[in-house]
Write a protein that holds these residues in place. Sequence first.
Motif, PDB file in Angstrom:
ATOM      1  N   ARG A 130      39.569 -15.787 -36.239  1.00  0.00           N
ATOM      2  CA  ARG A 130      39.418 -14.330 -36.203  1.00  0.00           C
ATOM      3  C   ARG A 130      39.173 -13.840 -34.769  1.00  0.00           C
ATOM      4  NH1 ARG A 130      36.082 -13.233 -41.931  1.00  0.00           N
ATOM      5  NH2 ARG A 130      37.942 -13.376 -43.220  1.00  0.00           N
ATOM      6  N   ASP A 308      31.383 -15.791 -41.501  1.00  0.00           N
ATOM      7  CA  ASP A 308      31.653 -14.606 -42.314  1.00  0.00           C
ATOM      8  C   ASP A 308      30.839 -13.421 -41.782  1.00  0.00           C
ATOM      9  OD1 ASP A 308      32.597 -13.013 -44.344  1.00  0.00           O
ATOM     10  OD2 ASP A 308      31.436 -13.945 -45.932  1.00  0.00           O
ATOM     11  N   ASP A 312      32.371  -9.906 -39.333  1.00  0.00           N
ATOM     12  CA  ASP A 312      32.218  -8.467 -39.626  1.00  0.00           C
ATOM     13  C   ASP A 312      31.388  -7.772 -38.536  1.00  0.00           C
ATOM     14  OD1 ASP A 312      33.539  -9.023 -42.052  1.00  0.00           O
ATOM     15  OD2 ASP A 312      32.336  -7.577 -43.159  1.00  0.00           O
ATOM     16  N   THR A 339      40.435  -9.242 -42.335  1.00  0.00           N
ATOM     17  CA  THR A 339      39.029  -9.644 -42.417  1.00  0.00           C
ATOM     18  C   THR A 339      38.295  -8.856 -43.498  1.00  0.00           C
ATOM     19  OG1 THR A 339      38.951 -10.347 -40.130  1.00  0.00           O
ATOM     20  CG2 THR A 339      36.870  -9.643 -41.064  1.00  0.00           C
TER      21      THR A 339
HETATM   22 MG   LIG Z   1      33.745 -11.490 -44.962  1.00  0.00          MG
END
Ligand SMILES: [Mg+2]
Length: 417
Positions: A130, A308, A312, A339
């Motif tokens: 990401r 995770d 964000d 995402t």
């Molecule tokens: Mg997530």
Amino acid sequence: MESKIVVPATGEKISVDAAGKLVVPNNPIIPFIEGDGIGVDVTPAMLKVVDAAVEKAYKGEKKISWMEIYTGEKSTKIYGDDVWLPAETMDAMREYHVGIKGPLTTPVGGGIRSLNVALRQELDLYVCLRPVRYYEGTPSPVKQPELTDMVIFRENAEDIYAGIEWKADSAEAKKVIDFLQNEMGVKKIRFPENCGIGIKPMSEAGTKRLVRAALEYVIDNDRDSLTLVHKGNIMKFTEGAFKDWGYQLAREEFGAELIDGGPWCQFKNPKTGKNIIVKDVIADAFLQQILLRPAEYDVIATMNLNGDYISDALAAQVGGIGIAPGANIGDGIALFEATHGTAPKYAGQDKVNPGSLILSAEMMLRYMGWFEAADLIVKGMEGAIRNKTVTYDFERLMEGATLRKCSEFADDMISQM
Ligand SMILES: [Mg+2]
Ligand SMILES: NC(=O)C1=CN([C@@H]2O[C@H](COP(=O)(O)OP(=O)(O)OC[C@H]3O[C@@H](n4cnc5c(N)ncnc54)[C@H](OP(=O)(O)O)[C@@H]3O)[C@@H](O)[C@H]2O)C=CC1
Ligand SMILES: O=C(O)CCC(=O)C(=O)O
């Protein structure tokens, strides 16, 4: 079960050669999953932008043949009530190697387990990649958002995100608690009655393949550093081991040498000669430092749950998850995805930002070696944001912006390519 997948009349499969390298024909068939909730909005927008970028870049010489495959609520409508993840979806991903998906719903508490996690685990897509960068003009809650330029390598196959857990009072939970108390001598379960219990697996092999991929990325992209983000002071044999195995790999496979007695270490990029630092930071400290000193962090390797949260949080720092892209990558197979989740309150309103899925497709094009089309997508995104023609999430924070629907933002991107 009868096949529900319609294979396009034209196009060829992407393949992987003996050296593990992707072989991409000029007219590849690419499977896509529409996704639940806002999937009906963002997926068509993504398909349109990608087709336009490919057409503009290659003038018909290259073209994608899209093939819809099914998972989630749409799958239950097509295959029958309880079929959330059909076997032929998994087979198609294995056969066609590169795919893209919209978000999929996971109920909290009861109900089905995460289909997103199931896809990652069953296809062994062990890297969740990401990248987080700032697009000039994007509204951001921090003063200098341009200082945030990080690439997250989130371990995708292990950790408590895997969902190995048992409900309080179930026979299984009682059995595990009984085993821990009576065979392992565990005395620290504060309330053993009516107690749910979960397991956090973390292995040397799982850690090392993730950290290896992250260090190869650092080398190939001439980046400055890799930071291992963990909570190893508390979870010594899982997150602490992740840190130790990460450093060990850097020393043993990449020739890193200790800095001032360690554990930080460094080595020279074999391609460019640049110095690469390998360091670590505890996860809570990291979350405050990315706000205060973001420029000190570059490529990040971390475990599933930390990754995770971090993805964000970092996405918000550069404008929100409306434009945060991602990829799930294994050996010779990759499934690209946004995402964000299914944002159910906005589903079907042609309202949300399609940027996250479109930039995930941009990553996909780069993965396929179609750099010219990928560059056009970045150009389109930069242009649309610069012109302040944006979806509600940006418009509400930008002065003088024009509110655009999801589909209109895709058109704006195309006109800016
Ligand atoms: Mg997530
Ligand atoms: N990989 C996946 O498929 C993922 C799936 N999920 C699943 O999605 C479901 C909903 O999860 P939830 O926690 O609400 O998280 P979501 O990411 O779906 O939504 C949270 C908020 O983020 C903002 N947002 C999300 N997507 C966009 C977008 N494209 N453009 C603009 N803003 C956006 C909205 O903010 P605002 O309200 O401020 O407008 C939205 O209310 C759950 O079932 C969850 O399990 C969650 C994450 C990833
Ligand atoms: O699978 C889910 O429902 C959530 C996944 C998620 O939050 C993520 O991968 O970032």
